[in-house]
Scaffold this motif. Structure first.
Motif, mmCIF file in Angstrom:
data_model
loop_
_atom_site.group_PDB
_atom_site.id
_atom_site.type_symbol
_atom_site.label_atom_id
_atom_site.label_comp_id
_atom_site.label_asym_id
_atom_site.label_seq_id
_atom_site.Cartn_x
_atom_site.Cartn_y
_atom_site.Cartn_z
ATOM 1 N N ILE B 6 0.832 -1.213 0.000
ATOM 2 C CA ILE B 6 0.000 0.000 0.000
ATOM 3 C C ILE B 6 0.865 1.261 0.000
ATOM 4 O O ILE B 6 0.478 2.292 -0.567
ATOM 5 N N SER B 7 2.062 1.162 0.557
ATOM 6 C CA SER B 7 2.930 2.347 0.617
ATOM 7 C C SER B 7 3.487 2.722 -0.759
ATOM 8 O O SER B 7 3.994 3.832 -0.946
ATOM 9 N N ASP B 8 3.383 1.814 -1.717
ATOM 10 C CA ASP B 8 3.832 2.124 -3.088
ATOM 11 C C ASP B 8 2.796 2.955 -3.861
ATOM 12 O O ASP B 8 3.097 3.476 -4.939
ATOM 13 N N VAL B 9 1.575 3.045 -3.330
ATOM 14 C CA VAL B 9 0.485 3.677 -4.084
ATOM 15 C C VAL B 9 0.427 5.163 -3.788
ATOM 16 O O VAL B 9 0.488 5.583 -2.633
ATOM 17 N N GLU B 10 0.315 5.964 -4.847
ATOM 18 C CA GLU B 10 0.202 7.411 -4.678
ATOM 19 C C GLU B 10 -1.169 7.872 -5.132
ATOM 20 O O GLU B 10 -1.674 7.429 -6.182
ATOM 21 N N PHE B 11 -1.760 8.795 -4.360
ATOM 22 C CA PHE B 11 -3.049 9.365 -4.728
ATOM 23 C C PHE B 11 -2.927 10.104 -6.071
ATOM 24 O O PHE B 11 -1.982 10.847 -6.305
ATOM 25 N N GLY B 12 -3.897 9.869 -6.953
ATOM 26 C CA GLY B 12 -3.937 10.584 -8.230
ATOM 27 C C GLY B 12 -3.063 10.010 -9.319
ATOM 28 O O GLY B 12 -3.053 10.515 -10.445
ATOM 29 N N VAL B 13 -2.336 8.947 -9.007
ATOM 30 C CA VAL B 13 -1.432 8.398 -10.014
ATOM 31 C C VAL B 13 -2.223 7.644 -11.089
ATOM 32 O O VAL B 13 -3.259 7.035 -10.800
ATOM 33 N N ASP B 14 -1.741 7.747 -12.325
ATOM 34 C CA ASP B 14 -2.350 6.986 -13.417
ATOM 35 C C ASP B 14 -1.762 5.584 -13.441
ATOM 36 O O ASP B 14 -0.544 5.406 -13.345
ATOM 37 N N LEU B 15 -2.639 4.588 -13.614
ATOM 38 C CA LEU B 15 -2.152 3.225 -13.807
ATOM 39 C C LEU B 15 -1.558 3.125 -15.211
ATOM 40 O O LEU B 15 -1.964 3.876 -16.112
ATOM 41 N N PRO B 16 -0.620 2.204 -15.435
ATOM 42 C CA PRO B 16 -0.118 2.023 -16.807
ATOM 43 C C PRO B 16 -1.266 1.648 -17.729
ATOM 44 O O PRO B 16 -2.106 0.810 -17.373
ATOM 45 N N ALA B 17 -1.315 2.311 -18.898
ATOM 46 C CA ALA B 17 -2.405 2.031 -19.851
ATOM 47 C C ALA B 17 -2.367 0.559 -20.246
ATOM 48 O O ALA B 17 -1.298 -0.060 -20.304
ATOM 49 N N PHE B 18 -3.528 0.013 -20.491
ATOM 50 C CA PHE B 18 -3.670 -1.430 -20.760
ATOM 51 C C PHE B 18 -4.389 -1.594 -22.093
ATOM 52 O O PHE B 18 -5.400 -0.948 -22.346
ATOM 53 N N LYS B 19 -3.830 -2.423 -22.947
ATOM 54 C CA LYS B 19 -4.445 -2.686 -24.264
ATOM 55 C C LYS B 19 -5.095 -4.065 -24.205
ATOM 56 O O LYS B 19 -4.396 -5.085 -24.258
ATOM 57 N N PRO B 20 -6.415 -4.138 -24.111
ATOM 58 C CA PRO B 20 -7.069 -5.452 -24.037
ATOM 59 C C PRO B 20 -7.114 -6.140 -25.392
ATOM 60 O O PRO B 20 -7.022 -5.486 -26.437
ATOM 61 N N ASP B 21 -7.246 -7.455 -25.338
ATOM 62 C CA ASP B 21 -7.368 -8.254 -26.556
ATOM 63 C C ASP B 21 -8.822 -8.202 -27.020
ATOM 64 O O ASP B 21 -9.665 -8.943 -26.524
ATOM 65 N N THR B 22 -9.113 -7.305 -27.956
ATOM 66 C CA THR B 22 -10.488 -7.140 -28.433
ATOM 67 C C THR B 22 -10.696 -7.763 -29.820
ATOM 68 O O THR B 22 -11.616 -7.369 -30.539
ATOM 69 N N ARG B 23 -9.842 -8.728 -30.163
ATOM 70 C CA ARG B 23 -10.046 -9.397 -31.452
ATOM 71 C C ARG B 23 -11.396 -10.125 -31.463
ATOM 72 O O ARG B 23 -11.823 -10.679 -30.437
ATOM 73 N N LEU B 24 -12.018 -10.168 -32.624
ATOM 74 C CA LEU B 24 -13.312 -10.844 -32.750
ATOM 75 C C LEU B 24 -13.204 -12.311 -32.347
ATOM 76 O O LEU B 24 -14.102 -12.844 -31.683
ATOM 77 N N SER B 25 -12.095 -12.954 -32.717
ATOM 78 C CA SER B 25 -11.943 -14.374 -32.392
ATOM 79 C C SER B 25 -11.946 -14.590 -30.871
ATOM 80 O O SER B 25 -12.534 -15.556 -30.370
ATOM 81 N N SER B 26 -11.349 -13.675 -30.127
ATOM 82 C CA SER B 26 -11.321 -13.795 -28.662
ATOM 83 C C SER B 26 -12.696 -13.513 -28.060
ATOM 84 O O SER B 26 -13.146 -14.212 -27.146
ATOM 85 N N ALA B 27 -13.366 -12.482 -28.599
ATOM 86 C CA ALA B 27 -14.715 -12.156 -28.110
ATOM 87 C C ALA B 27 -15.660 -13.322 -28.342
ATOM 88 O O ALA B 27 -16.476 -13.676 -27.484
ATOM 89 N N SER B 28 -15.532 -13.922 -29.518
ATOM 90 C CA SER B 28 -16.389 -15.051 -29.881
ATOM 91 C C SER B 28 -16.126 -16.248 -28.965
ATOM 92 O O SER B 28 -17.065 -16.891 -28.470
ATOM 93 N N THR B 29 -14.845 -16.534 -28.717
ATOM 94 C CA THR B 29 -14.490 -17.640 -27.811
ATOM 95 C C THR B 29 -15.053 -17.398 -26.418
ATOM 96 O O THR B 29 -15.611 -18.298 -25.783
ATOM 97 N N PHE B 30 -14.930 -16.148 -25.953
ATOM 98 C CA PHE B 30 -15.431 -15.799 -24.618
ATOM 99 C C PHE B 30 -16.947 -15.952 -24.565
ATOM 100 O O PHE B 30 -17.494 -16.530 -23.600
ATOM 101 N N ALA B 31 -17.630 -15.434 -25.584
ATOM 102 C CA ALA B 31 -19.101 -15.495 -25.593
ATOM 103 C C ALA B 31 -19.590 -16.943 -25.542
ATOM 104 O O ALA B 31 -20.521 -17.275 -24.801
ATOM 105 N N LYS B 32 -18.912 -17.805 -26.298
ATOM 106 C CA LYS B 32 -19.303 -19.224 -26.289
ATOM 107 C C LYS B 32 -19.009 -19.836 -24.923
ATOM 108 O O LYS B 32 -19.787 -20.657 -24.424
ATOM 109 N N LEU B 33 -17.895 -19.441 -24.316
ATOM 110 C CA LEU B 33 -17.513 -19.988 -23.010
ATOM 111 C C LEU B 33 -18.583 -19.721 -21.955
ATOM 112 O O LEU B 33 -18.878 -20.576 -21.112
#
Lengths: 145, 136
Positions: B6-33
């Protein structure tokens, strides 16, 4: 708050209307976590000492009904959001008992008229009756004129 | 920087940007799951026939991205709660970015509140939410 909403809240909130068992399949929780982008062994490796489902896995579990059978608000329902509350880790391989009730009912009024928001909550318990998690589905209903 | 306490966390800090896997094939696999094997999650043309701009990512997958982003930043974090609003569809095969900012820290209870937003390639907000996490 409109009187009809006050009446709905009095009649429907916190009344269980569905009970469903859910088997937590390790293969499914691992694939779920992988597709979400999790990389930690505790979500991906069944041999990990702290192996567990990713926190939002329970949001994918649906009971037999999301609304009480006689709920009177009619209209087109849309998924407006999801909420998850984690009280203890969900361990794959166990069977959970899910109990569903309406947790909140409220309205918002926009240019196109009144919209009714209904929060349907599933409470998840283990076989010993320990409360592990809650999953909320927020459904918005645009009322039929 | 990976957060270990908890001592590593600073108020107002931005988290590192995250690029999710939004490929159609992944969405389709997830939806079926999860048993949501609907054309709107599997096929761009079928989704367009339903009035969508293209096949969409299931809302709960977007919620899962938010939590994965938190774990990517703070591997030791335990998510206590997350509330997510689906403002507009997340369209598969479009690049999305998730941003997050620390909005509250309770050092006594080791709790951190984070606001999270999924934006599309045009910078438009599609999903937003708030998470409460515990960092030992």
């Amino acid at each position: 708050m409109d009187q009809d909403i006050i009446d709905l809240r009095e009649k429907y909130l916190n009344q269980d209307f569905d009970t469903t068992p859910f088997e937590i399949d390790p293969k499914k929780t691992v694939e779920y976590a992988r597709l979400c982008g999790e990389t930690a062994p505790r979500f991906l490796d069944p041999a990990d000492a702290d192996f567990q489902a990713s926190p939002t896995y329970i949001a994918s579990l649906m009971g037999g009904r999301t609304m009480p059978k006689d709920f009177p608000v009619k209209g087109i329902g849309m998924d407006a959001g999801k909420g998850v509350e984690c009280l203890a880790p969900i361990r794959p391989g166990q069977t959970l008992n899910g109990k569903t009730h309406l947790h909140d009912i409220y309205t918002k009024t926009g240019r196109s008229g009144r919209m009714v928001f209904v929060v349907s909550r599933i409470e998840f318990y283990d076989n010993a009756g320990k409360h592990l998690a809650n999953s909320d589905s927020r459904i918005v209903i645009r009322e039929k004129g | 920087m990976s957060i270990e306490s908890i001592s590593d966390v600073e108020f107002g800090v931005d988290l590192p940007a995250f690029k999710p896997d939004t490929r159609l094939s992944s969405a389709s696999t997830f939806a079926k799951l999860v048993g949501w094997n609907a054309p709107r999650f599997n096929d761009h043309e079928a989704a367009k026939k339903e009035g969508l701009p293209g096949a969409m990512i299931p809302g709960i997958l977007s919620q899962g991205y938010l939590v994965a982003m938190i774990h990517n930043w703070a591997p030791v974090a335990n998510v206590k709660s997350i509330d997510t609003v689906f403002r507009a569809p997340v369209i598969a095969d479009d690049d999305h970015t998730i941003i997050g900012v620390v909005t509250d820290i309770n050092e006594d209870d080791k709790l951190v509140e984070i606001d999270l937003t999924v934006k599309n390639s045009k910078g438009e907000t599609r999903v937003f939410g708030t998470a409460m996490i515990e960092i030992p």
